[in-house]
Design a protein around this motif. Structure first.
Motif, PDB file in Angstrom:
ATOM      1  N   ALA A   1       0.805  -1.222   0.000  1.00 40.02           N
ATOM      2  CA  ALA A   1       0.000   0.000   0.000  1.00 40.02           C
ATOM      3  C   ALA A   1       0.832   1.264   0.000  1.00 40.02           C
ATOM      4  O   ALA A   1       0.292   2.365  -0.055  1.00 40.02           O
ATOM      5  CB  ALA A   1      -0.936   0.007   1.214  1.00 40.02           C
ATOM      6  N   GLY A   2       2.167   1.143   0.070  1.00 43.11           N
ATOM      7  CA  GLY A   2       3.022   2.324   0.122  1.00 43.11           C
ATOM      8  C   GLY A   2       3.042   3.073  -1.191  1.00 43.11           C
ATOM      9  O   GLY A   2       2.764   2.533  -2.256  1.00 43.11           O
TER      10      GLY A   2
ATOM     11  N   GLN B   1      -1.106   0.145  10.018  1.00 55.13           N
ATOM     12  CA  GLN B   1      -2.535   0.093   9.692  1.00 55.13           C
ATOM     13  C   GLN B   1      -2.802  -0.827   8.508  1.00 55.13           C
ATOM     14  O   GLN B   1      -3.825  -1.526   8.469  1.00 55.13           O
ATOM     15  CB  GLN B   1      -3.041   1.503   9.407  1.00 55.13           C
ATOM     16  N   SER B   2      -1.886  -0.845   7.548  1.00 52.47           N
ATOM     17  CA  SER B   2      -2.062  -1.714   6.383  1.00 52.47           C
ATOM     18  C   SER B   2      -1.967  -3.181   6.772  1.00 52.47           C
ATOM     19  O   SER B   2      -2.747  -4.017   6.310  1.00 52.47           O
ATOM     20  CB  SER B   2      -1.019  -1.379   5.319  1.00 52.47           C
TER      21      SER B   2
ATOM     22  N   LEU C   1      -1.366   3.835  19.408  1.00 55.70           N
ATOM     23  CA  LEU C   1      -0.007   3.678  18.881  1.00 55.70           C
ATOM     24  C   LEU C   1      -0.093   3.245  17.420  1.00 55.70           C
ATOM     25  O   LEU C   1      -0.654   2.198  17.108  1.00 55.70           O
ATOM     26  CB  LEU C   1       0.758   2.634  19.694  1.00 55.70           C
ATOM     27  N   HIS C   2       0.456   4.043  16.530  1.00 56.61           N
ATOM     28  CA  HIS C   2       0.347   3.757  15.092  1.00 56.61           C
ATOM     29  C   HIS C   2       1.689   3.827  14.376  1.00 56.61           C
ATOM     30  O   HIS C   2       1.730   3.768  13.149  1.00 56.61           O
ATOM     31  CB  HIS C   2      -0.615   4.755  14.429  1.00 56.61           C
TER      32      HIS C   2
ATOM     33  N   GLY D   1      -5.126  -0.361   2.093  1.00 58.09           N
ATOM     34  CA  GLY D   1      -4.265  -0.138   3.241  1.00 58.09           C
ATOM     35  C   GLY D   1      -4.569   1.172   3.937  1.00 58.09           C
ATOM     36  O   GLY D   1      -5.441   1.937   3.513  1.00 58.09           O
ATOM     37  N   GLY D   2      -3.852   1.435   5.004  1.00 57.00           N
ATOM     38  CA  GLY D   2      -4.036   2.662   5.766  1.00 57.00           C
ATOM     39  C   GLY D   2      -2.928   3.659   5.501  1.00 57.00           C
ATOM     40  O   GLY D   2      -2.118   3.497   4.580  1.00 57.00           O
ATOM     41  N   GLU D   3      -2.854   4.678   6.349  1.00 52.23           N
ATOM     42  CA  GLU D   3      -1.849   5.716   6.181  1.00 52.23           C
ATOM     43  C   GLU D   3      -0.467   5.244   6.628  1.00 52.23           C
ATOM     44  O   GLU D   3       0.546   5.804   6.205  1.00 52.23           O
ATOM     45  CB  GLU D   3      -2.250   6.969   6.961  1.00 52.23           C
TER      46      GLU D   3
END
Length: 431
Positions: A15-16, A93-94, A197-198, A87-89
């Motif tokens: 997802a990057g 998250q992804s 926590l991310h 995916g996420g940020e």
């Protein structure tokens, strides 16, 4: 975890944005050796018999790039792929998005988390990841550090005051695939998210935070992550087609392997037989679970034998109803993809059909062309011959037909050295 019902899945983090590498396209979709980085990563994982399911995680706006990658994959690999999830940020998250998707589809016992930008992953590393995860429940591949490492207080402008010099013996550069018991890793991700926590960039670190005991296992120096333009150039060279085969590099030393295969089928009622992927009219058919193509079955076994990866029944069990009546071209294509996933080249394929009937002389060139097409090799690399058994045996009595095959492949020297070393060790023990 039951030894009779042990399942392994993989989450591929793709997802990057890969903006540091430039070029206006995420690095996982850039081409190396003629194929997208992600295509090569998915193929390497999907060709491994121990991985049952792959969950890709992609950027929400990357569907078109992803679909292009799918078109280049072997059908067997595509069959292992779940529908991609967005995916996420952050990477954390992804990964969680991929884990949640796996749980919705039926949680595996073990999950491998792998970066899409590491296309050099090979079967040996995957084997070690599965074994370490199964034995220790949380394991990451590590490479011993050869340079001295300094811990510094960053004072800006690239200048930092050294605070500590840790001993190199205790340091490891960590790679993927990282291997975890599925439930503890998912629980850890959920707990980290609930705690706000991310920022975990490594699932091993998150697992440590969650209280898991994480071990390292032997990584692979060749399993480099593509992060800079120079990495793309190096990967393109490594996967280049200098020797007219995907994954074959003129810079690598190769060893030659020879594999053989044999198959036989009895005649039954019917009006045709399949030989070498070609439908040939006949006064009888053959009794078989699939389409009964003895030539392709023998050739598939020859290729699997050359890379020491079981036989056709290992990969396509006759007890599995989904292979009933299946076209055998997919069996051969899968074996070829396994050779190439190991960086190998198929040099020559040779088949001999043993039958009183049907005669294949007029179909010979069509069969050669079809096998060359399936295997992705030049026509000159395919030979097919036919003979009778002078009325001897079941072939001579026209009760069935058979085929034997030989396949010559070249594999990277490490593959051959592993076999030679193992044989030498066995000889020493017996001596």
């Amino acid at each position: 975890m039951s030894s009779t019902a042990f399942s392994v899945a993989a989450v591929v983090v793709a997802a990057g944005r890969g903006i540091r590498i430039g070029g206006g396209m995420p690095k996982q979709y850039r081409r190396v050796g003629g194929q997208a980085v992600l295509t090569r990563t998915l193929a390497a994982l999907g060709c491994h018999a121990g991985i049952a399911r792959i969950q890709p995680v992609i950027a929400p706006d990357a569907a078109a790039f992803y679909e292009e990658c799918l078109g280049e994959l072997d059908p067997i690999v595509r069959g292992k792929l779940a529908a991609p999830v967005p995916g996420g940020e952050t990477r954390q998250q992804s990964v969680r998005a991929g884990l949640e998707a796996l749980e919705r589809a039926g949680a595996p016992d073990l999950v491998l988390v792998h970066d899409a930008a590491r296309p050099h992953v090979d079967f040996g590393l995957i084997d070690r990841a599965i074994a370490a995860g199964r034995n220790h429940r949380a394991a990451v591949p590590g490479i011993a550090v050869s340079d001295t490492i300094k811990i510094v207080d960053d004072a800006g402008a690239g200048i930092g005051r050294v605070r500590e010099t840790p001993p190199r013996e205790a340091l490891r550069a960590v790679q993927t695939p990282q291997s975890f018991a599925f439930r503890p890793l998912l629980d850890g991700h959920r707990a980290a998210a609930e705690a706000g926590l991310h920022g975990f960039t490594d699932d091993g670190a998150l697992a440590e935070w969650a209280g898991l005991s994480v071990v390292t296992f032997e990584g692979d120096p060749r399993n480099r992550k593509i992060t800079q333009p120079a990495d793309l150039i190096e990967a393109d060279r490594a996967f280049g087609s200098a020797a007219s085969a995907p994954g074959f590099s003129a810079m690598t030393q190769y060893v030659t392997r020879l594999g053989t295969g044999f198959d036989v089928h009895a005649f039954t009622e019917g009006d045709h037989v399949w030989l070498g992927g070609v439908r040939i009219p006949a006064d009888r058919g053959v009794l078989a679970h699939s389409d009964g193509d003895v030539a392709l079955h023998a050739l598939t076994d020859a290729l699997l034998g050359a890379i020491a990866d079981g036989d056709i029944g290992t990969h396509f069990p006759p007890s599995d109803e989904k292979w009933r009546g299946a076209a055998s071209d997919q069996f051969l294509a899968h074996a070829c993809s396994l050779v190439r996933a190991r960086g190998g080249r198929i040099d020559h394929l040779d088949i001999t059909v043993l039958a009183e009937a049907p005669r294949i002389g007029r179909h010979r060139e069509a069969i050669r062309a079809r096998i060359a097409e399936i295997a992705g090799v030049p026509l000159s690399a395919v030979s097919i011959k036919a003979t009778t058994t002078e009325k001897l045996g079941f072939v001579g009595r026209a009760e069935g037909l058979a085929a034997q095959a030989a396949a010559t492949v070249r594999l990277p020297e490490e593959e051959g050295a592993t076999l030679v070393d193992a044989q030498a060790e066995t000889a020493m023990r017996q001596g």
